[in-house]
Every structure is written in structure tokens, then in C-alpha cells.
Design a protein around this motif. Structure first.
Motif, PDB file in Angstrom:
ATOM      1  N   ASN A   4      39.427 -22.452  -2.167  1.00 55.11           N
ATOM      2  CA  ASN A   4      39.062 -21.051  -2.041  1.00 55.11           C
ATOM      3  C   ASN A   4      39.726 -20.423  -0.815  1.00 55.11           C
ATOM      4  O   ASN A   4      40.189 -19.280  -0.857  1.00 55.11           O
ATOM      5  CB  ASN A   4      37.543 -20.909  -1.938  1.00 55.11           C
ATOM      6  CG  ASN A   4      37.095 -19.470  -1.985  1.00 55.11           C
ATOM      7  OD1 ASN A   4      37.516 -18.706  -2.850  1.00 55.11           O
ATOM      8  ND2 ASN A   4      36.253 -19.073  -1.038  1.00 55.11           N
ATOM      9  N   LEU A   5      39.791 -21.178   0.276  1.00 62.29           N
ATOM     10  CA  LEU A   5      40.436 -20.686   1.494  1.00 62.29           C
ATOM     11  C   LEU A   5      41.925 -20.483   1.262  1.00 62.29           C
ATOM     12  O   LEU A   5      42.503 -19.474   1.682  1.00 62.29           O
ATOM     13  CB  LEU A   5      40.214 -21.656   2.651  1.00 62.29           C
ATOM     14  CG  LEU A   5      40.881 -21.271   3.981  1.00 62.29           C
ATOM     15  CD1 LEU A   5      40.389 -19.923   4.458  1.00 62.29           C
ATOM     16  CD2 LEU A   5      40.629 -22.355   5.030  1.00 62.29           C
ATOM     17  N   LYS A   8      42.451 -17.280  -0.595  1.00 64.88           N
ATOM     18  CA  LYS A   8      42.282 -16.117   0.288  1.00 64.88           C
ATOM     19  C   LYS A   8      43.494 -15.916   1.173  1.00 64.88           C
ATOM     20  O   LYS A   8      43.941 -14.788   1.388  1.00 64.88           O
ATOM     21  CB  LYS A   8      41.026 -16.293   1.140  1.00 64.88           C
ATOM     22  CG  LYS A   8      39.723 -16.177   0.375  1.00 64.88           C
ATOM     23  CD  LYS A   8      38.537 -16.358   1.314  1.00 64.88           C
ATOM     24  CE  LYS A   8      37.210 -16.213   0.558  1.00 64.88           C
ATOM     25  NZ  LYS A   8      36.045 -16.415   1.463  1.00 64.88           N
ATOM     26  N   ILE A   9      44.013 -17.009   1.694  1.00 66.44           N
ATOM     27  CA  ILE A   9      45.196 -16.928   2.563  1.00 66.44           C
ATOM     28  C   ILE A   9      46.397 -16.406   1.779  1.00 66.44           C
ATOM     29  O   ILE A   9      47.120 -15.513   2.242  1.00 66.44           O
ATOM     30  CB  ILE A   9      45.514 -18.305   3.173  1.00 66.44           C
ATOM     31  CG1 ILE A   9      44.404 -18.712   4.150  1.00 66.44           C
ATOM     32  CG2 ILE A   9      46.862 -18.285   3.881  1.00 66.44           C
ATOM     33  CD1 ILE A   9      44.509 -20.143   4.629  1.00 66.44           C
ATOM     34  N   GLN A  11      46.492 -14.523  -0.764  1.00 65.39           N
ATOM     35  CA  GLN A  11      46.335 -13.106  -1.073  1.00 65.39           C
ATOM     36  C   GLN A  11      46.714 -12.211   0.101  1.00 65.39           C
ATOM     37  O   GLN A  11      46.989 -11.020  -0.086  1.00 65.39           O
ATOM     38  CB  GLN A  11      44.888 -12.827  -1.496  1.00 65.39           C
ATOM     39  CG  GLN A  11      44.535 -13.410  -2.851  1.00 65.39           C
ATOM     40  CD  GLN A  11      43.058 -13.291  -3.178  1.00 65.39           C
ATOM     41  OE1 GLN A  11      42.232 -13.067  -2.289  1.00 65.39           O
ATOM     42  NE2 GLN A  11      42.714 -13.445  -4.454  1.00 65.39           N
ATOM     43  N   LEU A  12      46.753 -12.782   1.304  1.00 63.92           N
ATOM     44  CA  LEU A  12      47.110 -12.016   2.496  1.00 63.92           C
ATOM     45  C   LEU A  12      48.586 -12.142   2.856  1.00 63.92           C
ATOM     46  O   LEU A  12      49.039 -11.522   3.820  1.00 63.92           O
ATOM     47  CB  LEU A  12      46.255 -12.471   3.685  1.00 63.92           C
ATOM     48  CG  LEU A  12      44.744 -12.232   3.556  1.00 63.92           C
ATOM     49  CD1 LEU A  12      44.018 -12.807   4.759  1.00 63.92           C
ATOM     50  CD2 LEU A  12      44.455 -10.748   3.414  1.00 63.92           C
ATOM     51  N   ARG A  53      45.713 -10.343  10.017  1.00 60.39           N
ATOM     52  CA  ARG A  53      44.947 -10.494   8.769  1.00 60.39           C
ATOM     53  C   ARG A  53      44.550 -11.957   8.557  1.00 60.39           C
ATOM     54  O   ARG A  53      43.411 -12.258   8.185  1.00 60.39           O
ATOM     55  CB  ARG A  53      45.785 -10.008   7.583  1.00 60.39           C
ATOM     56  CG  ARG A  53      46.047  -8.517   7.560  1.00 60.39           C
ATOM     57  CD  ARG A  53      46.769  -8.136   6.283  1.00 60.39           C
ATOM     58  NE  ARG A  53      47.090  -6.711   6.226  1.00 60.39           N
ATOM     59  CZ  ARG A  53      47.533  -6.091   5.129  1.00 60.39           C
ATOM     60  NH1 ARG A  53      47.701  -6.777   4.005  1.00 60.39           N
ATOM     61  NH2 ARG A  53      47.803  -4.797   5.156  1.00 60.39           N
ATOM     62  N   VAL A  57      40.616 -13.956   8.427  1.00 57.18           N
ATOM     63  CA  VAL A  57      40.057 -14.796   7.372  1.00 57.18           C
ATOM     64  C   VAL A  57      39.841 -16.228   7.853  1.00 57.18           C
ATOM     65  O   VAL A  57      38.964 -16.934   7.352  1.00 57.18           O
ATOM     66  CB  VAL A  57      40.965 -14.767   6.111  1.00 57.18           C
ATOM     67  CG1 VAL A  57      42.207 -15.638   6.279  1.00 57.18           C
ATOM     68  CG2 VAL A  57      40.202 -15.214   4.879  1.00 57.18           C
TER      69      VAL A  57
END
Length: 227
Positions: A4-5, A8-9, A11-12, A53, A57
Motif C-alpha cells: 500500500n505504501l 502511494k509513493i 502515485q506521487l 510530497r 506520505v
């Protein structure tokens, strides 16, 4: 690692797929950050805002962009000096998002709206006819690159990878079919050769038998004459 991390990464990240971070794709870089194998300041296209960013996160402090991986700069777009292009296709093979149109021994051209400014097409060009032209003067990092462009680049990268896999599978299938056809032809040739050998052996046996019968008849005749 948290999957999941990593998501998220990723996506940035700007999805330019430039490899300047030291990894073959934005996805691989995201996984490396999540695994603690890479720092979160290695992405020049994302710039200092990109570092901020990622720091958010990751719940880490904002640190300076590591410029050993490249400087933050206005976003460029590749441009091919078409009169010098020799149609080698090396730039097409290097482009991670299929932003170059062309064919072997034909002039190539860039699709500007697909180009991520990754620079990967420049080095392979044997005639040095590709230039990187800044298109966002005064704007760098995420100020020069939108979320929509990042998503489009990610989709293009995924589409290209699927295309390469499909073409490889199709090529493998063609080679397998060609090999099977050759094997079948060889088997038929071998069978034909074996049949020809058998026919020759039968002919030799028939001739040998005829010679032997003639010899016996001659011998019988000679014996009859003596008696």
C-alpha cells in the motif's frame, strides 16, 4: 515492505520513466523507497516539491533534492531534426511511452503531447539529431507537469509494456510455428530417405537373386552337358 505504501509513493511520482533515480521505472523506484533501499530525493523531474510530497506520505523531513541524479529544470520535449534522421529506430526502442513515430530507414518524428522529456532517446541516436527543447520556461518540477500528464504517461508506459509483451509472444509463436514446420519437413524428408533406401535395398536384393538364379541355371547346364 508495505504494498500500500509503494502504491502511494508511486502515485506521487511524475511517471516520466526517465530512470534518473537509478531505477528502471517509477514503479521500481517507489518499491525501493518503500523497502528503504532508496532515498526519496532522487527524482529530478519531481523536483523539490516532489521531495516534499514524498516526505509527507513517508512522515519524514523535507530534504534537498539529490542533484547527483540530475538538476530540477523546465520540462523539455524531444525534437528530431528530421533532415538528419537515418531511420535507425534506436530512439523508438528507447522511448518508454511510445512518443516517437517512425519505421526502419524512414524519418522519425516526436508526438509532443506524449513526450515526458525523459532524455532516453538522445544517447542512442547515432547521428545526434535529437534535441531536448524546454517547453515550460520558468516552471520546473511539478509546476511544469500536471497530475493528468503524469497519469497519461503512466498509462502510456503500461500500454507500451503490454505491446512489447504481446509482440514478443507473437514473435515466439511465429518462431515456434516455423520450428515445428521445419521439424515436420525434416521428418518427412527422413521418412522419404528411409523409403528410398528400402527401395534401393529391395532392388539390389532382386538383382542379386536374379544373378544367383542365372548362375544356378548355368551351373545346371554345365553339369547336364558333362553327363
Amino acid at each position: 515492505m508495505s504494498d500500500n505504501l509503494a502504491v502511494k509513493i508511486e502515485q506521487l511520482l511524475p511517471q516520466t520513466q526517465c530512470t534518473k533515480c537509478g531505477y528502471p521505472s517509477c514503479h521500481d523506484y517507489a518499491v525501493a523507497i518503500a523497502d528503504g533501499k532508496a532515498n526519496y530525493n532522487q527524482c529530478p523531474p519531481g523536483g523539490q516539491e516532489g521531495v516534499a510530497r514524498l516526505a509527507t506520505v513517508l512522515n519524514q523531513p523535507v530534504i534537498a533534492l539529490d542533484t547527483t541524479h540530475g538538476e530540477e529544470r523546465p520540462r523539455p520535449v524531444a525534437f528530431i531534426e528530421e533532415e538528419f534522421c537515418i531511420g535507425c529506430t534506436l530512439c523508438i526502442q528507447a522511448c518508454p511511452v511510445d512518443a516517437i513515430l517512425g519505421a526502419p530507414k524512414q524519418m522519425h518524428t516526436i508526438i509532443p503531447e506524449l513526450c515526458t522529456g525523459c532524455d532516453l532517446c538522445v544517447a542512442p541516436c547515432p547521428v545526434d539529431c535529437i534535441k531536448m527543447i524546454p517547453v515550460t520556461p520558468g516552471k520546473t518540477g511539478w509546476a511544469a507537469w500536471s497530475e493528468e500528464q503524469a497519469q497519461k504517461a503512466r498509462d502510456q508506459y503500461a500500454f507500451r509494456n503490454q505491446r512489447l509483451l504481446r509482440e514478443k509472444q507473437e514473435n515466439d509463436d511465429r518462431l515456434a510455428a516455423k520450428a515445428a514446420a521445419k521439424l515436420k519437413a525434416l521428418e518427412q524428408e527422413t521418412a522419404q530417405t528411409a523409403e528410398e533406401i528400402q527401395q534401393k535395398e529391395r532392388k539390389k536384393a532382386i538383382i542379386a537373386a536374379a544373378i544367383e538364379r542365372a548362375r544356378l541355371k548355368k551351373l545346371e547346364a554345365e553339369l547336364g552337358n558333362k553327363s
